[in-house]
Design a protein around this motif. Structure first.
Motif, mmCIF file in Angstrom:
data_model
loop_
_atom_site.group_PDB
_atom_site.id
_atom_site.type_symbol
_atom_site.label_atom_id
_atom_site.label_comp_id
_atom_site.label_asym_id
_atom_site.label_seq_id
_atom_site.Cartn_x
_atom_site.Cartn_y
_atom_site.Cartn_z
ATOM 1 N N ALA A 148 0.870 -1.254 -0.093
ATOM 2 C CA ALA A 148 0.067 0.038 -0.018
ATOM 3 C C ALA A 148 0.821 1.252 -0.023
ATOM 4 O O ALA A 148 0.316 2.402 -0.012
ATOM 5 N N THR A 153 2.409 0.374 -4.586
ATOM 6 C CA THR A 153 1.250 0.970 -5.208
ATOM 7 C C THR A 153 1.534 0.943 -6.601
ATOM 8 O O THR A 153 0.795 0.452 -7.724
ATOM 9 N N VAL A 171 0.596 -6.102 3.438
ATOM 10 C CA VAL A 171 0.499 -4.636 4.207
ATOM 11 C C VAL A 171 0.509 -4.982 5.760
ATOM 12 O O VAL A 171 0.533 -5.891 6.315
ATOM 13 N N SER A 173 -1.206 -3.375 7.890
ATOM 14 C CA SER A 173 -2.437 -3.567 8.585
ATOM 15 C C SER A 173 -3.654 -3.786 7.464
ATOM 16 O O SER A 173 -3.550 -3.116 6.530
ATOM 17 N N ASP A 175 -6.444 -2.767 7.229
ATOM 18 C CA ASP A 175 -6.966 -1.424 7.084
ATOM 19 C C ASP A 175 -6.637 -0.721 5.548
ATOM 20 O O ASP A 175 -7.195 -0.054 4.806
ATOM 21 N N LYS A 176 -5.237 -1.246 5.007
ATOM 22 C CA LYS A 176 -4.761 -0.786 3.864
ATOM 23 C C LYS A 176 -4.986 -1.560 2.689
ATOM 24 O O LYS A 176 -4.626 -1.256 1.426
ATOM 25 N N HIS A 179 -6.840 -0.394 -0.409
ATOM 26 C CA HIS A 179 -5.920 0.564 -1.686
ATOM 27 C C HIS A 179 -5.018 -0.175 -2.559
ATOM 28 O O HIS A 179 -5.037 0.071 -3.508
ATOM 29 N N SER A 295 -2.170 10.639 -1.222
ATOM 30 C CA SER A 295 -3.060 10.281 0.020
ATOM 31 C C SER A 295 -2.900 11.520 1.003
ATOM 32 O O SER A 295 -4.182 11.789 1.688
ATOM 33 N N THR A 314 0.687 4.174 8.804
ATOM 34 C CA THR A 314 -1.079 4.400 8.387
ATOM 35 C C THR A 314 -0.871 5.038 7.102
ATOM 36 O O THR A 314 -2.238 4.966 6.724
ATOM 37 N N SER A 315 -0.126 5.570 6.699
ATOM 38 C CA SER A 315 -0.092 6.205 5.246
ATOM 39 C C SER A 315 -0.240 5.237 4.214
ATOM 40 O O SER A 315 0.261 4.099 4.221
ATOM 41 N N ILE A 316 -0.937 5.589 3.099
ATOM 42 C CA ILE A 316 -0.986 4.910 1.866
ATOM 43 C C ILE A 316 -0.651 5.748 0.767
ATOM 44 O O ILE A 316 -0.600 6.924 0.786
#
Length: 325
Positions: A148, A153, A171, A173, A175-176, A179, A295, A314-316
């Protein structure tokens, strides 16, 4: 002009907006009025522990986009006012930068300056990993750590465009995952159990190509899920572990290949080869409609906030600094 300068290593708070003299290009150099600057994990390492920092004070920033302000003697293929992207060995967090002409690239007409700032390090890195170091072939299966992130990407999309039959991502997490799944990946796994998940997804065979930027235990577990004649390419050590070591006992039984890739090292040692890879990667991006989503963006003076977000994991996608309109 304003630039972000560090005079000591430490947390994001050591990134300070400072008034500095405006640079002028020497022979073979180009001065660029910066519009956008990319934020990379290597920038946080430079700030925190001096990664590739020769001396202090130091200005971070490996990639920018903007317009040519002036050219030095001997520069004939770039002109004042031209929109460009540039790959730098530091210094990109500034209103004006000077770079060797060999690492300044005219932007394709269809690429705007904001998008252009996402390209100089991430796109050639992903392209070099897959096409030069790993030598992707039609039908290969590919695994990418950090799916991510910026390189991840792009790598997912390039692997798919390069003929991969399946592309898997890892990833930090789940949560990603959403993406990453938009970037060419067939499946995305959490880092705590990715090795078991990869073997299950491939019927126990493993993958032909693996790209690892984490190092340490992740590197070892990634090596273990390579298929026979598989290729693992390391391009970072985000986990901060001791450098990896590989011997015959790991590589001989399945005829594995292990290599490394550094866009910074390539730029320093062979800028002409870097230029070839950049042009090929730009062409691949234009032909394949490749996208690297931004992002988050920050004002130049808020570079510390960009570093905090990147280090939070936490960034993507891509983070940018907005230097001028």
């Amino acid at each position: 002009m304003r630039a972000i300068v560090i005079t000591e290593h430490g947390g994001p708070e050591v990134l300070r907006s400072t008034e500095v003299p405006e640079p002028e290009p020497g022979p073979g150099q180009v001065a660029v009025e910066v519009a956008w600057a990319g934020v990379n994990f290597a920038d946080t390492l430079a700030r925190a522990n001096g990664y590739r920092v020769r001396e202090l004070p130091f200005r971070p920033g490996l990639e920018i986009s903007g317009r040519v302000r002036a050219v030095g003697a001997g520069v004939t293929d770039l002109v004042v006012g031209q929109e460009v992207a540039a790959f730098l060995d530091g210094g990109g967090y500034a209103e004006v930068v000077v770079a060797p002409a060999a690492t300044v690239f005219a932007l394709p007409a269809e690429v705007d300056l904001r998008t252009g700032a996402t390209l100089p390090s991430v796109l050639p890195t992903a392209y070099g990993l897959l096409h030069e170091a790993a030598r992707i072939r039609e039908g290969d299966t590919v695994l990418v750590q950090g799916a991510a992130g910026g390189v991840g990407t792009v790598a997912g999309q390039l692997a798919r465009a390069g003929g991969a039959s399946a592309v898997y991502g890892v990833v930090s997490s789940l949560d990603k995952a959403e993406h990453a799944l938009k970037s060419g990946y067939d499946a995305v796994f959490a880092e705590d159990a990715f090795d078991a998940d990869v073997l299950e997804a491939t019927g126990g065979r493993g993958v032909d190509i693996a790209l690892d930027s984490v190092g340490g235990e992740t590197f070892t577990r990634t090596l273990a899920v390579l298929a026979r004649f598989g290729r693992l390419v390391s391009f970072g050590n985000a986990g901060g572990a001791e450098p990896w070591q590989v011997g015959p006992e790991q590589t001989y039984p399945k005829a594995l290949s292990v290599g490394g890739f550094s866009i910074l090292g390539l730029a320093a040692a062979d800028p002409a080869r870097l230029r070839e890879i950049v042009h090929r990667s730009f062409d691949a991006a234009a032909e394949g409609g490749l996208e690297l989503p931004v992002s988050a963006e920050f004002a130049l003076a808020d570079a510390a906030d960009a570093h905090r977000l990147m280090e939070s994991r936490t960034s993507i996608g891509k983070l940018l600094l907005r230097v001028r309109d």
